[in-house]
Design a protein around this motif. Structure first.
Motif, short mmCIF file in Angstrom:
data_model
loop_
_atom_site.label_atom_id
_atom_site.label_comp_id
_atom_site.label_asym_id
_atom_site.label_seq_id
_atom_site.Cartn_x
_atom_site.Cartn_y
_atom_site.Cartn_z
N VAL A 61 3.33 -25.79 -23.49
CA VAL A 61 2.58 -26.73 -22.64
C VAL A 61 1.33 -26.05 -22.09
CG1 VAL A 61 2.62 -28.12 -20.54
CG2 VAL A 61 4.59 -28.14 -22.07
N LEU A 62 1.47 -24.80 -21.67
CA LEU A 62 0.30 -24.05 -21.20
C LEU A 62 -0.75 -23.93 -22.30
CD1 LEU A 62 1.81 -21.19 -19.00
CD2 LEU A 62 0.48 -23.17 -18.24
N ASP A 63 -0.30 -23.66 -23.53
CA ASP A 63 -1.23 -23.56 -24.66
C ASP A 63 -1.94 -24.89 -24.93
OD1 ASP A 63 -0.60 -20.89 -25.03
OD2 ASP A 63 0.76 -21.26 -26.72
N PHE A 64 -1.20 -25.99 -24.87
CA PHE A 64 -1.78 -27.32 -25.15
C PHE A 64 -2.66 -27.83 -24.02
CE2 PHE A 64 2.01 -28.17 -28.05
CZ PHE A 64 1.28 -28.02 -29.21
N ARG A 65 -2.21 -27.66 -22.78
CA ARG A 65 -2.85 -28.30 -21.63
C ARG A 65 -3.60 -27.34 -20.71
NH1 ARG A 65 -2.50 -32.72 -23.99
NH2 ARG A 65 -0.48 -33.66 -24.23
#
Length: 120
Positions: A61-65
């Motif tokens: 999620v950190l990578d995507f958002r």
């Protein structure tokens, strides 16, 4: 119709808090027992521990958002997505396993800190 919903066991919607280390930081997550059970099922289907699954999901999620505004809500929605799109669907389960095999490859066996239960 409502008895299907209103007649469920209170044990399913009793909240439980668990402490876990995500991204090097200790945090607590409070979810209903039914969601914890589903998350454990998802992790098991991917052949990893629940702490490892949660850590990987958090990192993705950190990578995507770039940020995570409400990880607990994301976990609840992940459970709903799993129930609606994966569970009991052979090809979807196999696709999840295949994706997990690649996603967790090369990670150390303990990519997350221990998970502790603090039933409340």
């Amino acid at each position: 119709m409502c008895k299907m919903f209103s007649g469920q066991s209170p044990a399913l919607y009793e909240s439980h808090t668990r402490s876990i280390r995500l991204g090097g930081h200790a945090t607590s997550i409070r979810l209903e027992a039914a969601f914890w059970s589903t998350l454990e099922e998802i992790a098991s289907a991917q052949g990893v521990s629940l702490p490892r699954f949660l850590t990987k999901l958090h990192d993705e999620v950190l990578d995507f958002r770039g940020e995570i505004t409400n990880f607990t809500s994301l976990l609840r929605c992940a459970c709903l997505t799993y129930a609606a799109e994966v569970k009991d669907r052979g090809p979807a389960v196999e696709a999840l396993k295949l994706e997990a095999k690649g996603a967790f490859a090369g990670l150390p066996p303990r990519a997350a800190g221990p998970l502790h239960r603090q039933d409340m």
